[in-house]
Design a protein around this motif. Structure first.
Motif, mmCIF file in Angstrom:
data_model
loop_
_atom_site.group_PDB
_atom_site.id
_atom_site.type_symbol
_atom_site.label_atom_id
_atom_site.label_comp_id
_atom_site.label_asym_id
_atom_site.label_seq_id
_atom_site.Cartn_x
_atom_site.Cartn_y
_atom_site.Cartn_z
ATOM 1 N N ALA B 21 0.843 -1.194 0.000
ATOM 2 C CA ALA B 21 0.000 0.000 0.000
ATOM 3 C C ALA B 21 0.881 1.247 0.000
ATOM 4 C CB ALA B 21 -0.910 -0.005 1.227
ATOM 5 N N ILE B 25 -2.988 2.373 5.740
ATOM 6 C CA ILE B 25 -4.323 1.798 5.740
ATOM 7 C C ILE B 25 -4.922 2.023 7.115
ATOM 8 C CG2 ILE B 25 -5.647 -0.337 5.500
ATOM 9 C CD1 ILE B 25 -4.361 0.631 2.921
ATOM 10 N N TYR B 39 -6.372 -4.607 1.403
ATOM 11 C CA TYR B 39 -5.087 -4.743 0.734
ATOM 12 C C TYR B 39 -4.548 -6.170 0.709
ATOM 13 C CZ TYR B 39 -1.720 -2.226 -1.934
ATOM 14 O OH TYR B 39 -1.004 -1.740 -2.983
ATOM 15 N N ARG B 164 1.339 -0.055 6.317
ATOM 16 C CA ARG B 164 1.243 -0.175 4.868
ATOM 17 C C ARG B 164 1.424 -1.667 4.572
ATOM 18 N NH1 ARG B 164 5.773 3.278 2.605
ATOM 19 N NH2 ARG B 164 5.040 2.450 0.627
#
Lengths: 158, 172
Positions: B21, B25, B39, B164
């Motif tokens: 990502a 997130i 994700y 991420r």
């Protein structure tokens, strides 16, 4: 390197390096920020890399406290020594277990941007407070010589 | 991929694909219904005539920020051969993080976790994968959030450290 193929177009992992420092000692996660013994590696990227991966497998061990907290961060030495601060957001791991006497392996993995030249990386750890101190790399028993040596690796993804 | 010691000289990882990502997130809190794990989705075409495809998803998980007791998360692994129109669950692939033990102020488990799946080779066509998560009544489960962190100067600002996550596939 067991997976390096004879077909270069299919092989997109390069320059893998492992560190298994058998002299590593137990690291205590307490209220000071300390190096995790055995977590350091120096690495030079493959020239065409798109990403670099740092991985470390550690053993967490709930001792001396019943509750345990681990604030682990990646630090980078780009050639002038390790700075006092780590790499910050996205390069941190927080692990904890309350009232569990929890013991487990922890796999840490970070995606790093590419760079030129050689750099060194290591993990540092601290606990939240004096009531949640714990150990790293200690596998079993009661002595500090009974050690699970961290497995550290870096590699480039092309 | 801490286990890259593949047997012999004929079983090797190839065609590694990794997606991370690009922005943090936000925390995903599981409910008692299945929901896609943010994700965790990736579309992957294996190397022709591979034996397996390795799937890995890496993020933070454990008790959520707002209710940090009784940690219990349950995962299933799905795939689609028609760009997500229909999904099937891979057999024998469910995973669990936490405990069935339910008691106030216990099971405050949190950590960095990799969920790994090994999928038999299908053919040299694209397949989409994703994880789903749920928790159970009286239990709690969250993903993607470092609810606190202590560095050299003590506690950092709460709520500011989201993950991420990244997902990868490789052919064996």
């Amino acid at each position: 390197m067991a997976y390096l193929l004879d077909v270069p177009s299919l092989n997109n992992i390069e320059t893998q390096k492992f560190v298994h420092d058998t002299s590593a000692e137990r690291t205590l996660s307490n209220t000071s920020v300390d190096d995790i013994d055995g977590s350091e590696i120096s690495y030079t990227c493959a020239s065409s890399a798109s990403n670099i991966i740092y991985e470390c497998t550690l053993h967490l061990w709930a001792s001396p406290d019943v509750n345990n907290t681990y604030n682990i961060e990646l630090y980078e030495d780009a050639g002038s020594g390790y700075p006092s601060s780590g790499l910050g957001d996205y390069y941190r791991v927080y692990a904890s277990a309350t009232r569990l006497l929890y013991r487990t392996l922890l796999n840490i993995r970070f995606v790093l941007p590419t760079y030129t030249g050689s750099r060194s990386y290591k993990l540092r750890v601290r606990s939240n407070g004096t009531g949640s101190e714990a150990s790293i790399t200690k596998r079993d028993g009661t002595t500090t010589t009974d050690i699970y040596v961290p497995v550290v690796q870096m590699y480039s993804i092309i | 991929m801490a286990y890259l010691h593949i047997n012999g000289t004929t079983e090797r990882l190839t065609n590694v694909s990794i997606n991370q990502a690009s922005t943090p997130i936000t925390e995903q809190v599981a409910t008692t219904s299945w929901a896609d794990v943010t994700y965790s989705s990736i579309t992957y075409t294996p190397t022709k005539d591979s034996q397996y495809v390795l799937y890995e998803f890496h993020t933070y998980m454990g008790v959520p920020f707002t209710n940090d007791n009784e940690c219990k998360g349950y995962f299933k692994f799905l795939y689609s051969d028609n760009s997500g129109s229909t999904w099937s669950e891979l057999s024998n692939s469910r995973t669990f993080y936490g405990s069935n033990f339910n008691d106030s102020n216990t099971m405050k488990l949190r950590g960095s976790v990799t969920i790994t799946q090994l999928i038999p080779y299908w053919n040299n066509t694209a397949r989409q994968f994703k994880l789903q998560v749920m928790t159970f009544t009286d239990f709690h489960f969250g993903l993607h959030r470092l609810s606190n962190f202590y560095g050299p100067s003590g506690a950092v600002t709460p709520n500011s450290h989201f993950a991420r996550p990244f997902v990868m596939c490789a052919s064996i």
